[in-house]
Design an enzyme around this catalytic site. Sequence first.
Site, PDB file in Angstrom:
ATOM      1  N   GLY A   3      10.940  -2.165  -7.431  1.00 31.81           N
ATOM      2  CA  GLY A   3      12.092  -3.118  -6.502  1.00 31.81           C
ATOM      3  C   GLY A   3      12.755  -4.092  -7.528  1.00 31.81           C
ATOM      4  O   GLY A   3      11.434  -4.589  -8.926  1.00 31.81           O
ATOM      5  N   GLN A 350       4.205  -2.321  -3.537  1.00 31.52           N
ATOM      6  CA  GLN A 350       5.448  -1.459  -3.902  1.00 31.52           C
ATOM      7  C   GLN A 350       6.053  -2.199  -5.290  1.00 31.52           C
ATOM      8  O   GLN A 350       6.412  -1.009  -5.759  1.00 31.52           O
ATOM      9  CB  GLN A 350       6.121  -2.159  -2.600  1.00 31.52           C
ATOM     10  CG  GLN A 350       7.204  -0.581  -3.253  1.00 31.52           C
ATOM     11  CD  GLN A 350       7.045   0.972  -2.613  1.00 31.52           C
ATOM     12  OE1 GLN A 350       6.203   0.609  -2.417  1.00 31.52           O
ATOM     13  NE2 GLN A 350       8.225   1.420  -3.472  1.00 31.52           N
ATOM     14  N   GLU A 351       6.129  -3.156  -5.251  1.00 30.66           N
ATOM     15  CA  GLU A 351       5.975  -4.088  -6.907  1.00 30.66           C
ATOM     16  C   GLU A 351       5.281  -4.030  -7.994  1.00 30.66           C
ATOM     17  O   GLU A 351       5.776  -3.102  -9.331  1.00 30.66           O
ATOM     18  CB  GLU A 351       6.760  -5.578  -6.366  1.00 30.66           C
ATOM     19  CG  GLU A 351       7.657  -5.925  -6.197  1.00 30.66           C
ATOM     20  CD  GLU A 351       9.297  -5.288  -6.476  1.00 30.66           C
ATOM     21  OE1 GLU A 351       9.213  -4.323  -7.173  1.00 30.66           O
ATOM     22  OE2 GLU A 351      10.104  -6.093  -5.377  1.00 30.66           O
ATOM     23  N   SER A 352       4.078  -3.586  -7.785  1.00 30.70           N
ATOM     24  CA  SER A 352       3.497  -3.718  -9.115  1.00 30.70           C
ATOM     25  C   SER A 352       1.772  -2.784  -8.721  1.00 30.70           C
ATOM     26  O   SER A 352       0.803  -3.056 -10.561  1.00 30.70           O
ATOM     27  CB  SER A 352       3.203  -5.040  -9.599  1.00 30.70           C
ATOM     28  OG  SER A 352       2.132  -5.523  -8.358  1.00 30.70           O
TER      29      SER A 352
END
Length: 549
Positions: A3, A350-352
């Site tokens: 994202g 979810q991002e990293s």
Amino acid sequence: MTGGEGGIRTHGTENRTTDFESVAFDHSATSPQRLILPSKLKIRQNVHMIKSVHSLLSACIRARLCALALLGVALLVACAPEEASKKPWREELTVIVSTENNVDSEFEFKLVNLFAEQLHVTLKLLPLPQNQIMQSIVANKAHLAASGLRSNGNERVKFGPSYQTVSEQAVCSGTPLRRMAGLLKKNITVVAGSAQEAALNEARKKFPALHWHARPNQSVAQLLKEVAEGKLACTVANEEQLALARNYHPNLDSTLDIATPSILAWAVAPDVDAALLAEAQKFFTLIKQDGRLQRLLDRYYGHNKQLESDDAAAFITKAQTVLPHIRSLFEEAATLTGMEWQLFAALAYQESRWDPQAVSPTKVRGMMMLTEDTADRMGVTNRLNARQSIIGGARYLLLLKDQLPPQVNEPDRTWLALAAYNQGYGHLEDARVLTQQHGHNPNKWADVKKAMPLLTQPQYFEQTKHGYARGGEAVNLVEMVRMHHLMLNSLPIGTVPRLIPPTPDYKLPGKSKNEAQLHPSSNAINKLSKPSKSLGIHHPAKDGVQQAR
């Protein structure tokens, strides 16, 4: 990198709606009507009555006044309170619900509340164990029973309109069964009185040798956990229950449907008023037509099938090993914004994958994957500083949430803001406009997520204000965050403990010394107790993004 960036704002208590997805579910707190529970007064009255009778009879024997005593007994019995029967449904709608505290119960409770609101009646709930529900509705203890009941093949009671159809699957430890013949040799345990037991009763008509143990006062989730741990040989669960359980127990699997799918519906009392049945038919017809039923199904079950077994196992492992070191940072962000720390933790994963040193090919970086422009707007001076990244990302999410029109309610407000976090607020507005043009509700995530992927197609994005966007990526991020958020809220207490903040040279578990040298410390998680500079919120009014109308 899954994202880009984004942010949601939660306003303390302003514009806040009840979170029916919370694991800590309280029927009395969330009901729009008062919750009426049985009183102990009648028991006390009967005890006093018995004592009075005993005293009077003793006096009668001593004074030889039996005639007077018998008269007194008759008067006391006549005045004794009787068991209260249910009131007419137009005055008070009495509904039996399950005592289980799970997603299925929350979904049913929301449906029942909507029905009571449409009828403009007071709602009285009678929580009962699953194995007592059917016999209680047959005995006319309530007007309705709403507890995931299988209507097909059940001739004991009448049912209202169906609202969900789910397959019933055998779940066994070890290799999944492919044929019913294999199940005949297994020891099966199911929840007594459940739709699963009803499905087994149907299956036994074709396979007389089928046998099982019905366990009262249990939940399907508990039995699935025992199967996953090897304590039970087999159980039966519907597809949604299994999909949710597999996120916590990835070794669970099934390929065997034991009977025809369960058609779930509310059971109605034998003495049901025909007018109430007509109202139920009208209610379900309405919520199917206006999309509310589908949105509720999406809200409670739409994210169940997103995680693969390996992904679920990896998340649970990191939640137990990595997250405890940084949990305090998410809690700090939650205190500053009024939002749940589990939501920020789910977004950061979810991002990293909770890596403060993460960098994507598009140059977004850090725990919350902020672009350089967004970091500047949020006052983040070092995107690789975990504390600055988390607080900056949280405040940006809060800002995006605040930009949404006031008519957008929770939880859709949060899901839409997450989509904007990923692709930008302008692209979200383009998707909302497309949603409205297609005749759907631009304030509902279940509708907007169908339009988001269209932003990759020229025939659609060329007509929008902000052009091409990877809308499918935003949908994936939102659904993954929803699932991880639910998992964090569902993990047993103590699974994610609070640990003392790490030392300045903290690095993620599993990083080798050479790998750590590739990413210098940069004070990634140091100076945690010191506030970062100028993290004030900047409202991008100058961006000129128009609201969907």
